[in-house]
Design a protein around this motif. Sequence first.
Motif, PDB file in Angstrom:
ATOM      1  N   ARG A  34       0.810  -1.219   0.000  1.00  0.00           N
ATOM      2  CA  ARG A  34       0.000   0.000   0.000  1.00  0.00           C
ATOM      3  C   ARG A  34       0.841   1.266   0.000  1.00  0.00           C
ATOM      4  N   GLN A  35       2.026   1.190   0.628  1.00  0.00           N
ATOM      5  CA  GLN A  35       2.867   2.383   0.704  1.00  0.00           C
ATOM      6  C   GLN A  35       4.309   2.050   0.340  1.00  0.00           C
ATOM      7  N   ALA A  81       6.840   9.241   1.533  1.00  0.00           N
ATOM      8  CA  ALA A  81       6.135   7.983   1.313  1.00  0.00           C
ATOM      9  C   ALA A  81       5.130   8.154   0.194  1.00  0.00           C
ATOM     10  N   THR A  83       1.708   6.740  -1.014  1.00  0.00           N
ATOM     11  CA  THR A  83       0.640   5.936  -0.410  1.00  0.00           C
ATOM     12  C   THR A  83      -0.477   5.655  -1.400  1.00  0.00           C
ATOM     13  N   GLU A 222      -5.017   6.808   1.204  1.00  0.00           N
ATOM     14  CA  GLU A 222      -3.773   7.495   0.850  1.00  0.00           C
ATOM     15  C   GLU A 222      -3.299   8.494   1.888  1.00  0.00           C
ATOM     16  N   ILE A 225       0.189   7.054   6.819  1.00  0.00           N
ATOM     17  CA  ILE A 225       1.477   6.367   6.667  1.00  0.00           C
ATOM     18  C   ILE A 225       1.601   5.411   7.843  1.00  0.00           C
TER      19      ILE A 225
END
Lengths: 283, 442
Positions: A34-35, A81, A83, A222, A225
């Motif tokens: 996902r990230q 990051a 996301t 999104e 984190i």
Amino acid sequence: MKKLKFRYALRIEFDMPVTQHSFTVRCLPVSDERQAILQQNIHILPKEFLSENRDSFGNIYFFGRTEAPHNLFEVVTEGIAQTGLAKGTKAEEEYRLGMFLGQTFYTKPDEALKAFFDGMKIPAGTRLQKSQFIMEAIREKFAYVSGVTNISTTAAQAWKMKQGVCQDYSHIMLSLCRMAGIPCRYVAGMLIGEGLSHAWVEIEEDGMWYGLDPTNGTEVLEDHIKISHGRDYEDCLINQGVFTGLAKQSQSISVSVMEEVEEKKEGKEKHDHINSQCTSSSR
Amino acid sequence: MEVRERIDLLERADIVNSLLARYGVKFGIYKNNTFHEQLFPFDPIPRVIGKEEFAYLEKGLKQRVQALNLFLKDIYNEKKILKDKIVPEEFIYASSGYLAQCEGIVPSKGVFSHISGIDLVLGKDGVWYILEDNLRVPSGASYPMIARELCRRSSPKTFQSVSVADNRSYAELLKKTLDYVNTGGLTVVLTPGRYNAAYFEHSYLAEKMKVPLVSSHDLITENDKLYFVDYSGKKEQVGAVYRRISDEYLDPMNFNHESVIGVPHIFDIYRKGNVAIVNAPGNGVADDKGIYYFVPKMIRYYLGEEPILHNAPTYLPYYEEDMTYVLENFDKLVLKDVAEAGGYGVVFGNSMSSKQKEDFLVLLKREPRRFIAQEVIDFCDLPIQEKGEQFERKADLRAFVLSSDEPVVWKSGLTRFSRNPDSFIVNSSQGGGFKDTWVLNQ
């Protein structure tokens, strides 16, 4: 998909020097489906004898120890990051999920929480649908109020007050989902724009973990984190330490997560450029 | 054994007991928040196990410990036994001895239970039954060791005429077990200190093995390694820690944060494979009362063999069939709460009032997973000597199995007896005494 620039800073000041200080910090996000962590660096003080490892849940952690007298303990981690690369992350096989079904010190329900569970009419559906129903049911009764609970408050205690913060929302949700037989875990992380660290939960469904944020009543897509996961808060402690000394300590934490906007306006371009230079020089 | 020599040993019991007191063979107990030291009464009449009988026990104990070691490795790694549904996963994760922190760790040489203390009783039917497995920090080996030493000294003739296997090799056996898993460096005995119930044993074993006896503040972690700092400040790497501290208090950074007797980060060094912790953390998942029921199944599953030694007949109300049996035979069973330890949460069906029974049955039906039920075993009495007279008392046996490249059963053991004629409870904390255990060479 979003590009998030994050910074997590923790400072503990001691009013007189402490010695024999052992500490563990778990504050570095890990890349998953996902990230993606595009860049990051970590700065820890004191820095002698610093080690890095992964715990049994796969979270990155640093541990260290110093003998020397010092007045300051500091951790700063920052990076970028990406996301929202996927909705969920791959889960372990069903027979390995048992540890996320058992109640823990923090999630163990009392009679009141059990009664609330018994009174909920959870509709038939997938684990995720049931969890969303549970999340809404909590949010109807529970209010976000900071300062009424602390880090050792359990789900049952917070539920009694019907007030608390993200950690309490998450523990209550874990408690209820586990009563419903849904494998679920605690997540520590950061949320866009917030001034503190954040917590939410992940639910297992069909071999995937999906994030739900009961504090905000949203799916985790999104804006979050993720740093670490475990059975409850205890497994995801961002910082812990023991030291020798009678010092009083004052702790400050600041977290910022900002969306990195691609260079669009001409006026801003120069500013962004300077920023990215700063980032690269500190790497 | 000649009557004369036998009397020789029995007559000197007082000398042995006074020497035991002089050497500090005591155990500490906390009562009303104060610390007391008590002598551990020694009875001179040994429990004697014949060569063939011991060979049978030896075979069965090795088999059991081998299976338990394989189980621990499996539970914290592959989990095949859960996948194949031999053990229901609830019994693992609900166990207080299960530590998620140990997931994914294989200790040095793959050994989890280096020192296993297996408690057995000899039934009146002539069958040995396993009562429980102790795979965490089993204590007690030092008592028959020193008692033998003192008996030999006070009554040498007895040992000239009887061929008893020498039990003084325990220290050597233990050292070998620790050296086998040592990852490089010193071997040390880690004690919580002199207020621990078994402090005598910690100091005695360290002395006999000729290794440092250390407390938590003598150990530090640096650069992914563990070091012993001696009184002069000299630092030496440690490769194996025979810790006599329970998992909970072992490391405040990984387990109970309040622990002041632990070594911060010792578990992190262990996770990196840079030190052996003996016994391995997390072993409590295998010696849990609920898991006990599954040990015979583990032996079949991992070794493909039939269990040589038997469990006391045990029922799990979790299974419907067993629940039916328990309800029908309630009055002849003993019921144990798997979450409790140390004699708590144990009730005999026939000793309950009808109201108590009614309440208990409600609880049992609501939380069947919480209980096991066992047949009450009528176990053998052994003779003891008190004020010149002999009496019969209940006794059990703790056998010690040491696992290195292969398991070895120590040719002795701790025989504990109840001093109260009506009691089955042999625990030293309840005023019980101990005997030497003789294994005959022929």
